[in-house]
Motif scaffolding. Structure first.
Motif, PDB file in Angstrom:
ATOM      1  N   GLN A  70      34.542  33.909  45.271  1.00 29.86           N
ATOM      2  CA  GLN A  70      34.778  33.146  44.407  1.00 29.86           C
ATOM      3  C   GLN A  70      34.669  31.691  44.515  1.00 29.86           C
ATOM      4  OE1 GLN A  70      36.685  34.100  41.224  1.00 29.86           O
ATOM      5  NE2 GLN A  70      36.156  32.044  40.990  1.00 29.86           N
ATOM      6  N   PHE A  71      35.039  31.156  46.024  1.00 27.87           N
ATOM      7  CA  PHE A  71      34.825  29.770  46.276  1.00 27.87           C
ATOM      8  C   PHE A  71      33.474  29.220  46.213  1.00 27.87           C
ATOM      9  CE2 PHE A  71      38.684  30.735  49.410  1.00 27.87           C
ATOM     10  CZ  PHE A  71      39.453  30.499  48.365  1.00 27.87           C
ATOM     11  N   ARG A  72      32.481  30.134  46.516  1.00 27.79           N
ATOM     12  CA  ARG A  72      31.269  29.486  46.484  1.00 27.79           C
ATOM     13  C   ARG A  72      30.559  29.571  45.115  1.00 27.79           C
ATOM     14  NH1 ARG A  72      30.008  33.682  50.635  1.00 27.79           N
ATOM     15  NH2 ARG A  72      30.056  32.303  52.696  1.00 27.79           N
ATOM     16  N   SER A  73      30.801  30.505  44.136  1.00 28.22           N
ATOM     17  CA  SER A  73      30.434  30.611  42.885  1.00 28.22           C
ATOM     18  C   SER A  73      31.237  29.500  42.037  1.00 28.22           C
ATOM     19  CB  SER A  73      30.603  31.797  42.132  1.00 28.22           C
ATOM     20  OG  SER A  73      31.662  32.090  42.379  1.00 28.22           O
ATOM     21  N   ARG A  74      32.542  29.273  42.202  1.00 25.81           N
ATOM     22  CA  ARG A  74      33.591  28.659  41.450  1.00 25.81           C
ATOM     23  C   ARG A  74      33.377  29.027  39.947  1.00 25.81           C
ATOM     24  NH1 ARG A  74      35.282  24.192  43.892  1.00 25.81           N
ATOM     25  NH2 ARG A  74      34.181  23.537  45.970  1.00 25.81           N
ATOM     26  N   ASN A  75      33.176  30.181  39.726  1.00 29.61           N
ATOM     27  CA  ASN A  75      33.222  30.929  38.346  1.00 29.61           C
ATOM     28  C   ASN A  75      34.743  30.898  38.076  1.00 29.61           C
ATOM     29  OD1 ASN A  75      30.722  31.272  38.084  1.00 29.61           O
ATOM     30  ND2 ASN A  75      30.420  33.224  39.027  1.00 29.61           N
ATOM     31  N   GLY A  76      35.062  30.655  36.963  1.00 26.05           N
ATOM     32  CA  GLY A  76      36.590  30.609  36.543  1.00 26.05           C
ATOM     33  C   GLY A  76      37.349  29.310  36.609  1.00 26.05           C
ATOM     34  N   GLY A  77      36.536  28.187  37.406  1.00 24.38           N
ATOM     35  CA  GLY A  77      37.019  26.895  37.563  1.00 24.38           C
ATOM     36  C   GLY A  77      38.122  27.059  38.529  1.00 24.38           C
ATOM     37  N   PRO A  78      39.257  25.941  38.363  1.00 25.73           N
ATOM     38  CA  PRO A  78      40.229  25.992  39.274  1.00 25.73           C
ATOM     39  C   PRO A  78      41.334  27.131  39.056  1.00 25.73           C
ATOM     40  CG  PRO A  78      39.790  23.832  38.214  1.00 25.73           C
ATOM     41  CD  PRO A  78      39.041  24.681  37.554  1.00 25.73           C
ATOM     42  N   GLU A  79      41.208  27.614  38.085  1.00 23.30           N
ATOM     43  CA  GLU A  79      42.006  28.907  37.852  1.00 23.30           C
ATOM     44  C   GLU A  79      41.583  30.068  38.668  1.00 23.30           C
ATOM     45  OE1 GLU A  79      42.587  29.768  33.917  1.00 23.30           O
ATOM     46  OE2 GLU A  79      43.781  28.032  33.138  1.00 23.30           O
ATOM     47  N   GLY A  80      40.349  30.252  38.585  1.00 19.40           N
ATOM     48  CA  GLY A  80      39.701  31.446  39.470  1.00 19.40           C
ATOM     49  C   GLY A  80      40.051  31.084  41.119  1.00 19.40           C
ATOM     50  N   ILE A  81      39.653  29.716  41.355  1.00 23.44           N
ATOM     51  CA  ILE A  81      40.132  29.435  42.719  1.00 23.44           C
ATOM     52  C   ILE A  81      41.543  29.745  43.194  1.00 23.44           C
ATOM     53  CG2 ILE A  81      40.052  27.491  44.402  1.00 23.44           C
ATOM     54  CD1 ILE A  81      37.715  26.494  43.047  1.00 23.44           C
ATOM     55  N   ASP A  82      42.693  29.215  42.410  1.00 21.35           N
ATOM     56  CA  ASP A  82      43.865  29.593  42.530  1.00 21.35           C
ATOM     57  C   ASP A  82      44.172  31.053  42.927  1.00 21.35           C
ATOM     58  OD1 ASP A  82      46.643  28.700  42.835  1.00 21.35           O
ATOM     59  OD2 ASP A  82      46.827  29.270  40.737  1.00 21.35           O
ATOM     60  N   ARG A  83      43.692  32.015  41.721  1.00 23.51           N
ATOM     61  CA  ARG A  83      43.683  33.328  41.665  1.00 23.51           C
ATOM     62  C   ARG A  83      43.094  34.011  43.212  1.00 23.51           C
ATOM     63  NH1 ARG A  83      42.099  33.378  36.175  1.00 23.51           N
ATOM     64  NH2 ARG A  83      39.803  33.804  37.139  1.00 23.51           N
ATOM     65  N   ALA A  84      42.066  33.464  43.612  1.00 22.11           N
ATOM     66  CA  ALA A  84      41.772  33.696  44.700  1.00 22.11           C
ATOM     67  C   ALA A  84      42.590  33.436  45.978  1.00 22.11           C
ATOM     68  CB  ALA A  84      40.324  33.172  45.384  1.00 22.11           C
ATOM     69  N   ASN A  85      43.092  32.093  46.033  1.00 22.71           N
ATOM     70  CA  ASN A  85      44.116  32.009  47.081  1.00 22.71           C
ATOM     71  C   ASN A  85      45.308  32.707  46.942  1.00 22.71           C
ATOM     72  OD1 ASN A  85      42.717  29.733  48.288  1.00 22.71           O
ATOM     73  ND2 ASN A  85      43.187  28.336  46.615  1.00 22.71           N
ATOM     74  N   ARG A  86      45.813  33.059  45.748  1.00 29.46           N
ATOM     75  CA  ARG A  86      47.127  33.754  45.807  1.00 29.46           C
ATOM     76  C   ARG A  86      46.808  35.197  46.191  1.00 29.46           C
ATOM     77  NH1 ARG A  86      47.689  31.293  40.722  1.00 29.46           N
ATOM     78  NH2 ARG A  86      46.961  33.287  39.405  1.00 29.46           N
ATOM     79  N   THR A  87      45.558  35.706  45.848  1.00 30.76           N
ATOM     80  CA  THR A  87      45.180  37.042  46.470  1.00 30.76           C
ATOM     81  C   THR A  87      45.189  37.035  47.965  1.00 30.76           C
ATOM     82  OG1 THR A  87      43.694  37.570  44.533  1.00 30.76           O
ATOM     83  CG2 THR A  87      43.401  38.887  46.587  1.00 30.76           C
ATOM     84  N   LEU A  88      44.533  36.236  48.779  1.00 30.77           N
ATOM     85  CA  LEU A  88      44.679  35.902  50.134  1.00 30.77           C
ATOM     86  C   LEU A  88      46.241  35.726  50.590  1.00 30.77           C
ATOM     87  CD1 LEU A  88      41.776  33.444  50.636  1.00 30.77           C
ATOM     88  CD2 LEU A  88      41.856  35.934  51.477  1.00 30.77           C
ATOM     89  N   LEU A  89      46.963  35.056  49.881  1.00 29.51           N
ATOM     90  CA  LEU A  89      48.392  35.057  50.480  1.00 29.51           C
ATOM     91  C   LEU A  89      48.972  36.156  50.462  1.00 29.51           C
ATOM     92  CD1 LEU A  89      49.439  31.549  48.780  1.00 29.51           C
ATOM     93  CD2 LEU A  89      49.103  32.028  51.045  1.00 29.51           C
ATOM     94  N   ARG A  90      49.021  36.877  49.233  1.00 28.54           N
ATOM     95  CA  ARG A  90      49.413  38.403  48.998  1.00 28.54           C
ATOM     96  C   ARG A  90      49.118  39.289  50.424  1.00 28.54           C
ATOM     97  NH1 ARG A  90      48.496  37.844  43.604  1.00 28.54           N
ATOM     98  NH2 ARG A  90      46.826  39.459  43.879  1.00 28.54           N
ATOM     99  N   GLU A  91      47.732  39.157  50.564  1.00 36.37           N
ATOM    100  CA  GLU A  91      47.201  39.949  51.740  1.00 36.37           C
ATOM    101  C   GLU A  91      47.963  39.891  53.102  1.00 36.37           C
ATOM    102  OE1 GLU A  91      45.399  42.763  53.605  1.00 36.37           O
ATOM    103  OE2 GLU A  91      45.111  42.670  51.617  1.00 36.37           O
ATOM    104  N   TYR A  92      48.061  38.506  53.410  1.00 37.35           N
ATOM    105  CA  TYR A  92      48.844  38.108  54.606  1.00 37.35           C
ATOM    106  C   TYR A  92      50.261  38.310  54.368  1.00 37.35           C
ATOM    107  CZ  TYR A  92      44.062  37.333  56.549  1.00 37.35           C
ATOM    108  OH  TYR A  92      42.692  37.451  57.179  1.00 37.35           O
ATOM    109  N   THR A  93      50.822  38.404  53.401  1.00 40.99           N
ATOM    110  CA  THR A  93      52.191  38.309  53.299  1.00 40.99           C
ATOM    111  C   THR A  93      52.818  39.382  54.161  1.00 40.99           C
ATOM    112  OG1 THR A  93      52.330  37.095  51.128  1.00 40.99           O
ATOM    113  CG2 THR A  93      54.149  38.333  51.708  1.00 40.99           C
ATOM    114  N   GLY A  94      52.244  40.635  54.104  1.00 43.32           N
ATOM    115  CA  GLY A  94      52.538  41.924  54.718  1.00 43.32           C
ATOM    116  C   GLY A  94      53.679  42.834  54.037  1.00 43.32           C
ATOM    117  N   VAL A  95      54.097  42.490  52.879  1.00 44.51           N
ATOM    118  CA  VAL A  95      55.204  42.867  52.115  1.00 44.51           C
ATOM    119  C   VAL A  95      54.677  43.292  50.786  1.00 44.51           C
ATOM    120  CG1 VAL A  95      57.156  42.500  53.690  1.00 44.51           C
ATOM    121  CG2 VAL A  95      56.477  41.080  51.603  1.00 44.51           C
TER     122      VAL A  95
END
Length: 349
Positions: free
Chosen positions: A278-303
């Motif tokens: 997602q970061f490399r392609s930048r498809n979806g613009g800032p919103e797509g990058i924001d979604r990818a960041n939130r997905t990573l945060l959820r993965e490392y939240t642990g709950v």
């Protein structure tokens, strides 16, 4: 009590604005049973109490095919202070906008924190703006007992029943499990008091707000064990919305349990690959990058956050529950289907 922004995206509800997580301390006035709380005894009997007095007695079918509900006669000692015209004017933002929802969410959170007769108990709570759904969109039963703590929430629907308060009824969740009663879906809205008369001053005032689109949100509390939303604040506002034929704004409140998510290196690696793409392609613009960041945060939240209704034991157990039910009808006569009533009060299956 601490407030912070709720960043949970997997509630499974039609959310319409920002929300808050309320962290309630375990000391002082928050350490015991709140004024409004759920109690339980064996054989799936529940009692919803307020100020030490029963609001409802509920029996769930042993096979989880439905339930019976008996309404008590107590008033509403948990009630939040009535909204004033001045308070409504203090929210100048466009109704339905993010800033409007934020203002009302913070207002309700502060009222809950300062309530003389509290609804909150120790632990974490979520307060989020919700969208009402139609009966077609509602989640059908069957509701099943869970062997793990907590579960998903079902969106609110069925406001029309707010104007037809019954003393006793049974509900069919699956078919054949209880005496014939009302068919319903999960997420039904349950009033905690009878509606005010149509000519009541507050109802008439709120009808004007409903017509103008400035109606403040009503506050609903979710009980996950029976899949219902209880009206904590805003009976007259909901009544006004029904009379005017508009969909009212809603705030939902529920206790939160954070279930640990076992670490999975394969899933985590896949999450990283997806985020990097997602970061490399930048498809979806800032919103797509924001979604990818939130997905990573959820993965490392642990709950994983789920809704859970805390319940306290009924003092005296099943026999005390049954004695109260029988006394309620003895002192407050009301009609009831004989077969349904016999099932509701029976100590056997």
């Amino acid at each position: 009590m601490a407030f912070r922004t709720d960043d949970t995206e997997n509630w499974g509800l039609p959310l319409v604005g920002p929300g808050l997580l309320l962290d309630v301390p375990g000391a002082g006035r928050w350490s015991g049973r709140p004024s409004l709380h759920v109690e339980f005894t064996s054989r799936f009997r529940l009692r919803v109490s307020s100020g030490g007095q029963p609001l409802f007695w509920i029996r769930i079918d042993d096979w989880w095919h439905g339930c019976g509900v008996l309404r008590g006669t107590v008033s509403t000692p948990w009630g939040l202070p009535p909204l004033s015209a001045a308070r409504v004017r203090d929210v100048p933002h466009e109704p339905g906008s993010s800033r409007w929802w934020e203002a009302w969410t913070w207002h309700m959170a502060k009222e809950l924190a300062q309530a003389t007769h509290p609804v909150l108990h120790a632990g974490r709570w979520c307060l989020r703006p919700l969208r009402l759904v139609t009966a077609r969109e509602a989640v059908p039963y069957s509701n099943l007992p869970r062997y793990q703590t907590g579960g998903p929430l079902d969106p609110p629907h069925g406001l029309e029943r707010l104007l037809h308060v019954e003393r006793f009824w049974t509900e069919d969740w699956y078919g054949g499990g209880v005496p014939a009663g009302v068919e319903t879906n999960s997420g039904a809205v349950l009033p905690l008091r009878a509606p005010s008369p149509e000519d009541n001053g507050r109802v008439k005032s709120w009808r004007k707000h409903a017509r103008e689109g400035t109606l403040p949100p009503a506050l609903l509390l979710y009980m996950d064990i029976v899949g219902k939303w209880c009206v904590l604040d805003g009976h007259d506002r909901l009544h006004a919305a029904l009379l005017e034929g508009v969909s009212p704004p809603l705030l939902g409140l529920w206790p939160v349990f954070e279930a640990p998510i076992p670490e999975n290196p394969f899933r985590r690696e896949g999450t990283w690959f997806a985020a990097e793409a997602q970061f490399r392609s930048r498809n979806g613009g800032p919103e797509g990058i924001d979604r990818a960041n939130r997905t990573l945060l959820r993965e490392y939240t642990g709950v994983h956050r789920v809704a859970v209704t805390r319940a306290w034991p009924v003092r005296g157990g099943l026999e005390a529950w049954r004695a109260e039910v029988l006394a309620c009808r003895r002192w407050n006569a009301f009609p009831a289907d004989a077969q349904a009533w016999d099932w509701f009060t029976s100590l056997t299956e």
